[in-house]
Design an enzyme around this catalytic site. Structure first.
Site, short mmCIF file in Angstrom:
data_model
loop_
_atom_site.label_atom_id
_atom_site.label_comp_id
_atom_site.label_asym_id
_atom_site.label_seq_id
_atom_site.Cartn_x
_atom_site.Cartn_y
_atom_site.Cartn_z
N LYS A 204 0.84 -1.21 0.00
CA LYS A 204 0.00 0.00 0.00
C LYS A 204 0.87 1.25 0.00
O LYS A 204 1.92 1.28 0.66
CB LYS A 204 -0.93 -0.04 1.23
CG LYS A 204 -1.99 1.04 1.26
CD LYS A 204 -2.93 0.82 2.44
CE LYS A 204 -4.01 1.88 2.52
NZ LYS A 204 -4.96 1.65 3.64
N SER B 92 -9.84 1.60 2.58
CA SER B 92 -8.95 2.36 1.72
C SER B 92 -7.89 1.51 1.01
O SER B 92 -7.34 1.94 0.02
CB SER B 92 -8.26 3.45 2.52
OG SER B 92 -7.44 2.86 3.53
N SER C 108 -10.02 -0.70 6.84
CA SER C 108 -9.45 -0.56 5.50
C SER C 108 -8.74 -1.78 4.94
O SER C 108 -8.40 -1.81 3.76
CB SER C 108 -8.50 0.63 5.45
OG SER C 108 -9.23 1.81 5.31
N1 GLN Z 1 -13.49 3.58 5.88
C1 GLN Z 1 -12.87 4.01 7.09
C2 GLN Z 1 -12.63 5.49 7.04
O1 GLN Z 1 -12.85 6.06 6.02
C3 GLN Z 1 -11.64 3.21 7.33
C4 GLN Z 1 -10.36 3.86 7.01
C5 GLN Z 1 -9.16 3.01 7.31
O2 GLN Z 1 -9.27 1.93 7.91
N2 GLN Z 1 -7.98 3.51 6.94
O3 GLN Z 1 -12.24 6.07 8.01
#
Ligand code: GLN
Length: 472
Positions: free
Chosen positions: A77, A152, A176
């Site tokens: 990532k 994400s 995410s």
């Molecule tokens: N969807 C969640 C957010 O937007 C998770 C983000 C993450 O785990 N980095 O905060």
């Protein structure tokens, strides 16, 4: 089977059986990326083959090295630093930022002989659930390219699900890793907070973030997790191996299900897939009991106060002065405003504003401190539930992958995180595993089952994960 379609375990075996060379494995992944990445946009950058690393991995295997990850190509990532490579967090702000050191997780993988294929797309700074907040265009779901792969860590999920990598690293602040794993039919694992060093992970919510694997199997997730875990002098929040009481491993697990959370908002066919998987787990010898987790209804609200608060503090360093995108204004204040306005996307700006607000004097008691109190209650509730059950189960997401643009209202997007955020708030480990598919129109879309375990009981999650795999 094509080499790029193998799991880590399968590839490691083939490499040792001399059915495959490290070079051939790398080339198979590189060829798949070349063919499919232009459409799927899983990778923001594909690295040139590192000939020395490939030769070294082959030599180690030839000499009998037993590191399972030796010679295995991985996708990383774009918020995890690899020395000498750009790490942009899919933001214009860091588009030209080159990492000056390896994240601890990367260093450990490098030592294990793993290879790095490239850096994968994500929502900007890891805020989002779809990769639509990437400054460089979204990734596509391999099961249906009109749909998001989740986020994400959506680029990592797409890379593994489309066989453009053997496995990948993502980061998980509120789901995410687990949500994109569910949307693409993979295993996604979020470790206990502190199990994996955050050194070299671009900070989002520092009390929530963990690096973890997205893989094609539970065994692969365990291998990758064990390779990157461990306390680290560079991250004072990492924990020693036996900080929490050891949990007994057993063949038949007691699985708690908070049914009161599932009565509304979960798609009927997702619920049916979940119930069908629970039945199979019962047939495999596990027990299902009801658990009450009343504060769970406040988890999402608490997360969307605490997380932006930490974001506003962490992203303050990106001011156009030190590093990152810079705009020259008429005054120093203009420099700050112009740099941050040009460098950050809309969702990032929204969360910085929200976070600054909930921390501001006059509001910190009403919002941040309340959310922090809810977080403590939630953790106590889970600790209590774990006196009676080994793991807690629910669907990873209320629905399967959505189409691009479908959740343009940020609040609607946030609601999809309902089941994943709690594990980050409590610091407990959690896993998402494929539990079949549901159909939308004429496509079948993967959905996931989610388990949470007590702190440091990751082995319980791998055990229940293997049961789910067998029940498929
Ligand atoms: N969807 C969640 C957010 O937007 C998770 C983000 C993450 O785990 N980095 O905060």
């Amino acid at each position: 089977m094509k080499p790029n379609e193998m799991t880590i375990i399968e590839a490691a075996r083939a490499l040792r059986a001399r059915e495959l060379t490290v070079r051939a494995l790398w080339d198979a992944c590189a060829a798949a990326i070349k063919a499919k990445n232009p459409e799927l946009n899983a990778y923001l950058e594909v690295f040139e083959a590192d000939e020395a690393a490939i030769a070294d991995a082959q030599k180690r295997i030839d000499e009998g090295d037993t590191s399972v990850l030796c010679g295995i190509p991985l996708a990383i990532k774009d918020n995890i630093l690899i020395e000498g490579k750009i790490a942009s967090a899919a933001s214009k702000m860091l588009e030209n930022y080159t990492a000056t050191y390896d994240a601890t997780a990367i260093k450990k993988l490098r030592d294990a002989g793993a290879l790095f294929l490239g850096r994968t797309n994500m929502d900007e700074f890891a805020m989002g659930s779809s990769t639509e907040h990437s400054a460089f265009g979204p990734s596509k779901n391999p099961a249906d390219p009109t749909r998001v792969p989740g986020g994400s860590s959506g680029g990592s999920a797409t890379a593994v699900a489309a066989h453009l990598s053997i496995a990948a690293l993502g980061s998980d602040t509120g789901g995410s890793i687990r949500q994109p794993a569910a949307y693409t039919g993979l295993v996604g694992f979020k470790p206990t907070y502190g199990a994996v060093s955050r050194s070299g992970l671009i900070a989002l919510g520092s009390s929530l973030d963990q690096i973890g694997p997205l893989t094609k199997s539970v065994a692969d997730a365990r291998i990758l997790h064990q390779a990157i875990a461990g306390s680290d002098p560079l991250d004072a929040t990492t924990i020693p191996v036996n900080l929490y009481p050891k949990r007994e491993m057993k063949n038949s697990l007691c699985i708690g299900v908070p049914r009161h959370l599932l009565s509304e908002g979960v798609d009927a066919d997702v619920r049916a897939a979940f119930d069908a998987m629970l039945e199979k787990l019962v047939a495999a010898g596990h027990t299902i009991v009801d658990v009450e987790l009343p504060t769970s209804s406040h988890a999402l609200a608490a997360y969307y106060v605490i997380m932006p608060a930490e974001v506003s503090a962490n992203l303050a360093r990106l001011d156009g002065m030190r590093y990152g995108h810079r705009e020259q204004g008429a005054t120093l204040l203009d420099d700050y405003i112009d740099s941050r306005t040009a460098g950050f996307g809309e969702e990032t700006r929204r969360r910085i504003l929200l976070g600054t607000f909930v921390l501001s004097s006059g509001y910190i008691d009403a919002y941040y401190k309340k959310a922090d109190a809810a977080r403590a209650v939630l953790r106590a509730e889970y600790d209590k539930a774990f006196e009676d059950v080994d793991v807690i189960a629910f669907p990873t997401t209320p629905s399967p992958a959505f189409t691009f643009g479908e959740k343009s209202d940020p609040l609607v997007m946030y609601l999809g995180d309902i089941f994943t955020v709690t594990a980050n708030l409590t610091g407990m480990p959690a896993i998402s595993l494929p539990m079949g598919t549901v159909s939308r129109g004429d496509v079948n879309l993967p959905v996931g089952i989610h388990f949470t375990a007590p702190h440091q009981a990751e082995e319980l999650l791998f055990a229940v994960g293997e049961s789910v795999e067998k029940a498929q």
